[in-house]
Design a protein around this motif. Structure first.
Motif, PDB file in Angstrom:
ATOM      1  N   LEU A  45      61.631  31.437   6.759  1.00 49.59           N
ATOM      2  CA  LEU A  45      61.233  32.745   7.267  1.00 49.59           C
ATOM      3  C   LEU A  45      61.080  32.755   8.790  1.00 49.59           C
ATOM      4  O   LEU A  45      61.490  33.703   9.447  1.00 49.59           O
ATOM      5  CB  LEU A  45      59.907  33.175   6.613  1.00 49.59           C
ATOM      6  CG  LEU A  45      59.909  33.257   5.088  1.00 49.59           C
ATOM      7  CD1 LEU A  45      58.524  33.651   4.583  1.00 49.59           C
ATOM      8  CD2 LEU A  45      60.965  34.235   4.595  1.00 49.59           C
ATOM      9  N   LEU A  56      58.012  27.992   8.634  1.00 52.86           N
ATOM     10  CA  LEU A  56      57.424  28.780   7.551  1.00 52.86           C
ATOM     11  C   LEU A  56      58.493  29.031   6.502  1.00 52.86           C
ATOM     12  O   LEU A  56      59.533  29.623   6.785  1.00 52.86           O
ATOM     13  CB  LEU A  56      56.881  30.111   8.082  1.00 52.86           C
ATOM     14  CG  LEU A  56      56.282  31.054   7.036  1.00 52.86           C
ATOM     15  CD1 LEU A  56      54.997  30.455   6.446  1.00 52.86           C
ATOM     16  CD2 LEU A  56      55.992  32.432   7.636  1.00 52.86           C
ATOM     17  N   GLY A  58      59.317  30.520   2.509  1.00 54.02           N
ATOM     18  CA  GLY A  58      58.709  31.462   1.595  1.00 54.02           C
ATOM     19  C   GLY A  58      59.670  32.121   0.644  1.00 54.02           C
ATOM     20  O   GLY A  58      60.887  31.978   0.729  1.00 54.02           O
ATOM     21  N   THR A  59      59.067  32.869  -0.284  1.00 58.26           N
ATOM     22  CA  THR A  59      59.781  33.706  -1.228  1.00 58.26           C
ATOM     23  C   THR A  59      59.183  35.102  -1.125  1.00 58.26           C
ATOM     24  O   THR A  59      58.046  35.274  -0.707  1.00 58.26           O
ATOM     25  CB  THR A  59      59.615  33.209  -2.677  1.00 58.26           C
ATOM     26  OG1 THR A  59      58.251  33.414  -3.074  1.00 58.26           O
ATOM     27  CG2 THR A  59      59.955  31.741  -2.791  1.00 58.26           C
ATOM     28  N   GLY A  62      55.592  37.647   0.912  1.00 61.81           N
ATOM     29  CA  GLY A  62      54.520  36.899   1.568  1.00 61.81           C
ATOM     30  C   GLY A  62      53.140  37.344   1.188  1.00 61.81           C
ATOM     31  O   GLY A  62      52.170  37.044   1.892  1.00 61.81           O
ATOM     32  N   LEU A  66      49.485  31.180   0.336  1.00 68.10           N
ATOM     33  CA  LEU A  66      50.022  30.493   1.508  1.00 68.10           C
ATOM     34  C   LEU A  66      49.414  29.096   1.557  1.00 68.10           C
ATOM     35  O   LEU A  66      48.183  28.953   1.570  1.00 68.10           O
ATOM     36  CB  LEU A  66      49.681  31.249   2.789  1.00 68.10           C
ATOM     37  CG  LEU A  66      49.909  30.496   4.107  1.00 68.10           C
ATOM     38  CD1 LEU A  66      51.403  30.232   4.337  1.00 68.10           C
ATOM     39  CD2 LEU A  66      49.309  31.267   5.290  1.00 68.10           C
ATOM     40  N   LEU A 115      56.140  26.133  -4.393  1.00 67.67           N
ATOM     41  CA  LEU A 115      56.994  27.160  -3.798  1.00 67.67           C
ATOM     42  C   LEU A 115      58.274  27.317  -4.622  1.00 67.67           C
ATOM     43  O   LEU A 115      58.740  28.438  -4.866  1.00 67.67           O
ATOM     44  CB  LEU A 115      57.315  26.783  -2.355  1.00 67.67           C
ATOM     45  CG  LEU A 115      58.127  27.780  -1.535  1.00 67.67           C
ATOM     46  CD1 LEU A 115      57.384  29.098  -1.386  1.00 67.67           C
ATOM     47  CD2 LEU A 115      58.454  27.195  -0.159  1.00 67.67           C
ATOM     48  N   ASP A 124      55.695  35.559  -5.276  1.00 70.90           N
ATOM     49  CA  ASP A 124      55.545  35.374  -3.837  1.00 70.90           C
ATOM     50  C   ASP A 124      54.732  34.120  -3.532  1.00 70.90           C
ATOM     51  O   ASP A 124      53.694  33.879  -4.147  1.00 70.90           O
ATOM     52  CB  ASP A 124      54.812  36.565  -3.205  1.00 70.90           C
ATOM     53  CG  ASP A 124      55.701  37.779  -3.045  1.00 70.90           C
ATOM     54  OD1 ASP A 124      56.916  37.642  -3.282  1.00 70.90           O
ATOM     55  OD2 ASP A 124      55.181  38.853  -2.709  1.00 70.90           O
ATOM     56  N   GLN A 126      54.238  31.097   0.068  1.00 69.43           N
ATOM     57  CA  GLN A 126      54.713  30.596   1.363  1.00 69.43           C
ATOM     58  C   GLN A 126      54.121  29.218   1.622  1.00 69.43           C
ATOM     59  O   GLN A 126      53.021  28.901   1.141  1.00 69.43           O
ATOM     60  CB  GLN A 126      54.320  31.538   2.507  1.00 69.43           C
ATOM     61  CG  GLN A 126      54.984  32.902   2.453  1.00 69.43           C
ATOM     62  CD  GLN A 126      54.572  33.784   3.627  1.00 69.43           C
ATOM     63  OE1 GLN A 126      53.510  33.623   4.217  1.00 69.43           O
ATOM     64  NE2 GLN A 126      55.433  34.730   3.952  1.00 69.43           N
ATOM     65  N   LEU A 149      50.684  37.016   9.095  1.00 69.66           N
ATOM     66  CA  LEU A 149      50.721  36.661   7.694  1.00 69.66           C
ATOM     67  C   LEU A 149      49.809  37.561   6.870  1.00 69.66           C
ATOM     68  O   LEU A 149      48.765  38.019   7.360  1.00 69.66           O
ATOM     69  CB  LEU A 149      50.295  35.198   7.524  1.00 69.66           C
ATOM     70  CG  LEU A 149      51.126  34.186   8.318  1.00 69.66           C
ATOM     71  CD1 LEU A 149      50.426  32.831   8.344  1.00 69.66           C
ATOM     72  CD2 LEU A 149      52.522  34.059   7.720  1.00 69.66           C
TER      73      LEU A 149
END
Length: 352
Positions: A45, A56, A58-59, A62, A66, A115, A124, A126, A149
């Motif tokens: 990301l 960072l 992620g999917t 966000g 995290l 993740l 989601d 991260q 974030l």
């Protein structure tokens, strides 16, 4: 997935990522990126363009969990104190051995596996991977300037034996430098001894340091880290430097003011000023987990607290905290496997 995760963890342990070596930390981060993005739906990301490396992953949007993880380790120290090579990544029935196994590559890989779980489930999550945490959360501080974030919960996978800690004290590192006047050791009355000045006005005044207490975080403390000065036994030293490590619960302003008022000949510089981290109660997503006392160490959460909105922050990870920074560092494999299960459940529940 456990076999793939263990293979990655062992690969990371074979890398010497001692704090301060940005190239080595960046290379290790790329190993982690390759592992994570091999699963469809995980993508990079953001990442650093200059300075200390961070990335960072992620999917989704966000809005889930995290995980904040650092890639660096403390130095090995004397190899003679190690029963196995520090970067061997040896595995036996109970433990994975090596520098960084507990602090915190085990937690990092468990977060990366979660993740991938999230991506496969369409949830989601991260993972932020930082550098130079061990020398003052330097990478996280640089990352925070670029990050906006919105997680539901922040997990720092430092070692807590998989119990949930709700915070830790902050840290204010002070550098006190005294300026004296050189003279021959046989006529000290013609000079001003900078070492003696620091000893009298700073060390002798530590009892007056304004230290606070918080119910959960505990008492503020001070440690004299280094004391340097002088060039020869027969010369009155013209300069001396003292460093202090103050662990705070109420911010560093009171101790900074104290240091600045010690003596006109003593200058006070702030090398680090990290706030305490405190979450008021156990988050609902972790209501069935065992609670832990406040962590004794600081984490990247101090540098990132202002970048995660009102999300609760917890320190929750595999391994025995007593192994952190120790010779013969080793990670209990069952503790690590439990973290894999914990984090998988968290990313799914936080996304519901």
């Amino acid at each position: 997935m456990t076999d793939d995760a263990l293979a990655l963890l062992r690969d990371l342990l074979r890398q010497d990522t001692t704090s301060g070596d940005s190239a080595a930390q960046a290379a290790a981060q790329e190993l982690a990126v390759s592992y994570a993005t091999a699963t469809t739906g995980v993508r990079v990301l953001q990442r650093s363009a200059a300075g200390r490396p961070w990335v960072l992953l992620g999917t989704g949007s966000g809005d889930g969990a995290l995980f904040v993880c650092h890639i660096d380790t403390v130095p090995v120290g004397s190899p003679d104190r190690w029963e196995r090579a520090p970067f061997s990544a040896d595995v036996d029935e109970e433990f994975l051995h090596g520098r960084g196994s507990v602090d915190m590559k085990g937690g990092l890989v468990a977060a990366l596996a979660a993740l991938r779980n999230a991506a496969e489930a369409g949830a989601d999550a991260q993972v932020l991977i930082t550098s130079d945490e061990e020398i003052g959360c330097r990478g996280a501080a640089e990352a925070s300037a670029s990050l906006d974030l919105t997680p539901r919960i922040v997990v720092v996978p430092e070692a807590t034996q998989n119990r949930v800690s709700l915070g830790h004290r902050g840290a204010t590192w002070l550098r006190l430098a005294a300026t004296g006047k050189a003279a021959h050791g046989s006529t000290p009355q013609l000079g001003r001894n900078a070492i003696q000045l620091l000893a009298d006005r700073a060390l002798g005044a530590l009892d007056s340091l304004p230290l606070s207490t918080e119910d959960y975080l505990g008492e503020e403390t001070v440690n004299v880290g280094t004391f340097e000065g002088g060039t020869a036994t027969n010369i009155v030293p013209a300069s001396a430097v003292l460093t202090l490590d103050v662990r705070t619960v109420d911010g560093g302003a009171p101790v900074i003011a104290w240091a600045s008022a010690l003596d006109p000949a003593i200058s006070a510089e702030v090398d680090l000023d990290l706030p305490a981290v405190r979450t008021a109660r156990l988050p609902d997503a972790l209501a069935d987990q065992a609670a832990a006392p406040a962590a004794t160490y600081f984490t990247d959460a101090s540098a990132l607290a202002g970048s995660v909105g009102s999300a609760p922050i917890v320190i929750w990870g595999p391994g025995d905290p007593r192994q952190m920074h120790a010779a013969n560092e080793k990670l209990e494999l069952e503790s690590w496997r439990q973290a894999l299960r914990n984090y998988r459940e968290l990313v799914l529940s936080a996304a519901r």
